[in-house]
Design a protein around this motif. Sequence first.
Motif, PDB file in Angstrom:
ATOM      1  N   VAL A 174      -4.838   2.271  -3.769  1.00  0.00           N
ATOM      2  CA  VAL A 174      -5.184   0.847  -3.841  1.00  0.00           C
ATOM      3  C   VAL A 174      -3.941  -0.044  -3.711  1.00  0.00           C
ATOM      4  O   VAL A 174      -2.897   0.254  -4.296  1.00  0.00           O
ATOM      5  N   ASP A 221     -15.811   1.354 -13.134  1.00  0.00           N
ATOM      6  CA  ASP A 221     -14.616   1.871 -12.467  1.00  0.00           C
ATOM      7  C   ASP A 221     -14.203   3.249 -12.987  1.00  0.00           C
ATOM      8  O   ASP A 221     -14.303   3.534 -14.187  1.00  0.00           O
ATOM      9  N   VAL A 234       0.865  -1.178   0.000  1.00  0.00           N
ATOM     10  CA  VAL A 234       0.000   0.000   0.000  1.00  0.00           C
ATOM     11  C   VAL A 234       0.899   1.224   0.000  1.00  0.00           C
ATOM     12  O   VAL A 234       1.831   1.301   0.812  1.00  0.00           O
ATOM     13  N   THR A 283      -5.143 -10.000 -10.129  1.00  0.00           N
ATOM     14  CA  THR A 283      -4.462  -8.739 -10.389  1.00  0.00           C
ATOM     15  C   THR A 283      -5.185  -8.027 -11.528  1.00  0.00           C
ATOM     16  O   THR A 283      -5.617  -8.661 -12.495  1.00  0.00           O
ATOM     17  N   ARG A 284      -5.303  -6.712 -11.405  1.00  0.00           N
ATOM     18  CA  ARG A 284      -6.084  -5.940 -12.371  1.00  0.00           C
ATOM     19  C   ARG A 284      -5.255  -4.777 -12.926  1.00  0.00           C
ATOM     20  O   ARG A 284      -4.554  -4.095 -12.182  1.00  0.00           O
ATOM     21  N   THR A 319     -10.247  -2.773 -19.199  1.00  0.00           N
ATOM     22  CA  THR A 319      -9.793  -3.293 -17.908  1.00  0.00           C
ATOM     23  C   THR A 319      -9.545  -4.791 -18.043  1.00  0.00           C
ATOM     24  O   THR A 319     -10.324  -5.507 -18.678  1.00  0.00           O
ATOM     25  N   ASN A 326       3.650  -0.617 -10.284  1.00  0.00           N
ATOM     26  CA  ASN A 326       2.667   0.459 -10.327  1.00  0.00           C
ATOM     27  C   ASN A 326       1.686   0.206 -11.469  1.00  0.00           C
ATOM     28  O   ASN A 326       2.090   0.029 -12.619  1.00  0.00           O
ATOM     29  N   VAL A 359      -2.647   4.325 -12.355  1.00  0.00           N
ATOM     30  CA  VAL A 359      -1.944   3.990 -11.119  1.00  0.00           C
ATOM     31  C   VAL A 359      -2.724   4.636  -9.988  1.00  0.00           C
ATOM     32  O   VAL A 359      -2.709   5.855  -9.828  1.00  0.00           O
ATOM     33  N   HIS A 360      -3.426   3.821  -9.229  1.00  0.00           N
ATOM     34  CA  HIS A 360      -4.283   4.365  -8.175  1.00  0.00           C
ATOM     35  C   HIS A 360      -3.436   4.766  -6.977  1.00  0.00           C
ATOM     36  O   HIS A 360      -2.575   3.999  -6.536  1.00  0.00           O
ATOM     37  N   TYR A 367      -9.228  -7.181   1.845  1.00  0.00           N
ATOM     38  CA  TYR A 367     -10.018  -5.964   2.042  1.00  0.00           C
ATOM     39  C   TYR A 367     -10.963  -6.098   3.234  1.00  0.00           C
ATOM     40  O   TYR A 367     -11.221  -5.120   3.944  1.00  0.00           O
ATOM     41  N   ARG A 400      -1.165  -2.797  -4.307  1.00  0.00           N
ATOM     42  CA  ARG A 400      -0.585  -3.361  -5.530  1.00  0.00           C
ATOM     43  C   ARG A 400       0.403  -4.450  -5.141  1.00  0.00           C
ATOM     44  O   ARG A 400       0.700  -4.645  -3.962  1.00  0.00           O
ATOM     45  N   SER A 446      -3.091  -3.564  -9.748  1.00  0.00           N
ATOM     46  CA  SER A 446      -3.830  -3.551  -8.478  1.00  0.00           C
ATOM     47  C   SER A 446      -4.155  -4.966  -8.026  1.00  0.00           C
ATOM     48  O   SER A 446      -4.379  -5.858  -8.848  1.00  0.00           O
TER      49      SER A 446
END
Length: 414
Positions: free
Chosen positions: A181, A222, A72, A387-388, A233, A189, A177-178, A199, A183, A192
Amino acid sequence: MAPAATSQKISEKDDLDATIKKLASLKPIGHSSYTGEIKSGYSGSWAEKLPETTKARYARHGVDISKGYPYVPEVDKIPKFVNEAYAIRNEVYPYVERGAKADPEKKALFGAAKEVINLTKHLGTEIVGLQLSDLNDQQKDELALLVAERVVVFFRDQDLSPQKQLELGHYWGQVEVHPQVPRISEEFNGVSVIWQDYYRAKYGLHLSFKKAIGGNAQWHTDLVHELQPAGITHLHNDAIPSVGGDTLWASGYAAYDKLSPAFQKFLDGKTAIYRSAHQYVDPENPLKGPKYVEREHPIVRTHPATGWKFLFVNRSMTVRIVGLEPEESKTILEYLFSVYEKNLDIQVRFNWRPTKEGLGTSAIWDNRASQHFAVWDHEGKENRHGTRVTSLAEIPFFDENSKSQREALGLSLD
């Protein structure tokens, strides 16, 4: 102005600045449903809890998780103020729609596949016998067009590295790159981690049999608050329950075609306000509570690859229709949400299970023209991890000369 009054003004400003800093230092403002403390850096104990199939995938592809998992971003790198959040991506990024000039027949992609299976008439396709890591640029372009047309495309039995997944994302657009969120690590980077067990434990996400809606277990689209919202995505699940854990997608093309011509005409050209999932401190009004990032986009968009109109709303993040009274906007949006959510004939449900043990499954979808819902029916009793990577697309637009999907395909509306 008297010196005493000037001194008082300075003192008040100093007090306000101190209050703002104190509010921001308490914790980075997180998801609107979360009120606990956000812990940044690596999570050591969670690396041990990773599913065995995930560990094996990472080991095969040289992904180092020895520091802990997931990562994080550090507190000082997470935006606390709403103006900081806006500034992350507030300038236009050049975007190339890879599917726009692809071969409509998709000969390179389909020719290399063992089988192409359409899961419903106009939504959802599974491609059999292709490894995503082996696609050439022509096949990637054709896949982008297929995703634009069919909304979501599936690939089972994938031995896909996070590195290749990220490479695909960069090919299709600017990878998001959030700032908050989790990773895989600092080196990944844009990749996610989608892991509901994590969570639930770390962010207080409450999912249970009695309350099976929350997080990604609800209808949503999203990153609608972005200047250039999500395009393609790609979620790769490397740990999948033996039963359950399905995901549903609903088509924005079909949702638009469900509306009457008069209602379509009313909505065409209208805009709405879309907000972020996370909240931040407003430095101008810090005591009024957290504030969202908000953008104004067309409520009916035109897809740059297909040229088809689609309905661009979702219950979680579409706030109001610009120019309408609050009650008018609320009533109309509620109906539009229900069109997406209640019409089963414009939805597809997918079970992620691969056919070969130890391999994963990928879903690649157009986040513009769809909503999705991860079903919490496995109740956390079996691992579900993935992984997204999301590629951001164009600035949303509406072309008054564009057609709906069924109109363009010559399909009946009766």
